[in-house]
Enzyme design. Structure first.
Site, PDB file in Angstrom:
ATOM      1  N   ASP A  75      46.301  32.677  43.039  1.00  0.00           N
ATOM      2  CA  ASP A  75      46.103  31.284  42.633  1.00  0.00           C
ATOM      3  C   ASP A  75      45.838  31.239  41.131  1.00  0.00           C
ATOM      4  OD1 ASP A  75      45.431  28.585  42.468  1.00  0.00           O
ATOM      5  OD2 ASP A  75      43.617  28.762  43.663  1.00  0.00           O
ATOM      6  N   ASP A  77      44.959  28.571  38.219  1.00  0.00           N
ATOM      7  CA  ASP A  77      44.490  27.206  37.985  1.00  0.00           C
ATOM      8  C   ASP A  77      44.776  26.752  36.563  1.00  0.00           C
ATOM      9  OD1 ASP A  77      43.439  26.886  40.565  1.00  0.00           O
ATOM     10  OD2 ASP A  77      41.518  27.776  39.992  1.00  0.00           O
ATOM     11  N   HIS A 111      50.407  28.496  43.292  1.00  0.00           N
ATOM     12  CA  HIS A 111      50.058  29.440  44.357  1.00  0.00           C
ATOM     13  C   HIS A 111      51.241  30.381  44.532  1.00  0.00           C
ATOM     14  CE1 HIS A 111      47.496  26.042  46.322  1.00  0.00           C
ATOM     15  NE2 HIS A 111      46.846  26.634  45.334  1.00  0.00           N
ATOM     16  N   GLU A 132      42.835  33.984  40.715  1.00  0.00           N
ATOM     17  CA  GLU A 132      42.134  34.245  41.964  1.00  0.00           C
ATOM     18  C   GLU A 132      43.117  34.931  42.907  1.00  0.00           C
ATOM     19  OE1 GLU A 132      39.942  30.800  43.533  1.00  0.00           O
ATOM     20  OE2 GLU A 132      40.360  29.851  41.606  1.00  0.00           O
TER      21      GLU A 132
END
Length: 166
Positions: A75, A77, A111, A132
């Site tokens: 992930d 962001d 993602h 992440e």
């Protein structure tokens, strides 16, 4: 309503397993979070398979996928600004195997879906980018909005994760 185009963008490997939850926006203090929910609206848990559902049973645009069983996600962001991808992430994605990459619900994140062995989640910042990596005990929201021309299939992300962590 969750569009047919978005659901077809999702790999059959994901659509074919009962690892789906809905999600509801919930305010915690001064920020919003996405709480997993069963189709009935009762809370779901990313660690309790009894609260997960089949893809066809989780209707609408608020779908999430529970990681584990070989499924993982990277992930990123806040990496898309006005439709332009952060150049650091663009360079990383050139090294990524052909796998599903989708725009996150915020519209400014990505993602990267694929296969990963189960392991401890990792959160870190590299070259100014928040990264992440999860492969168990978490769920990730799903939009089905593919980034660029990413394929509707999953690849082994082990080498890609190694690159990010080096």
């Amino acid at each position: 309503m969750y569009g047919l185009r978005q659901s077809r963008a999702l790999p059959a490997e994901m659509r074919g397993v009962d690892r789906w939850v809905g999600w509801n926006p919930v305010r915690r203090g001064n920020r919003w979070t996405k709480m997993p929910a069963q189709p009935s609206g009762v809370p779901a848990s990313s660690t309790d398979p009894g609260t997960w559902s089949a893809f066809r049973d989780v209707l609408g645009p608020r779908r999430g996928f529970v990681l584990g069983g070989g499924f993982g996600c990277v992930d990123f962001d806040h990496v898309i600004d006005d439709g332009v991808l952060d150049p650091v992430v663009a360079e990383w994605l050139e090294q990524c195997p052909a796998t599903l990459i989708e725009v996150s619900p915020s519209g400014d994140g990505l993602h990267v879906w694929g296969f990963l062995p189960e392991g401890r989640g990792r959160m870190f910042t590299k070259l100014g980018v928040s990264v992440e990596i999860y492969s168990v005990g978490r769920y990730v929201t799903v939009t089905g909005e593919r980034w660029a021309k990413s394929p509707s299939r999953l690849a082994d992300l082990s080498g890609f994760v190694g690159l990010l962590m080096s």
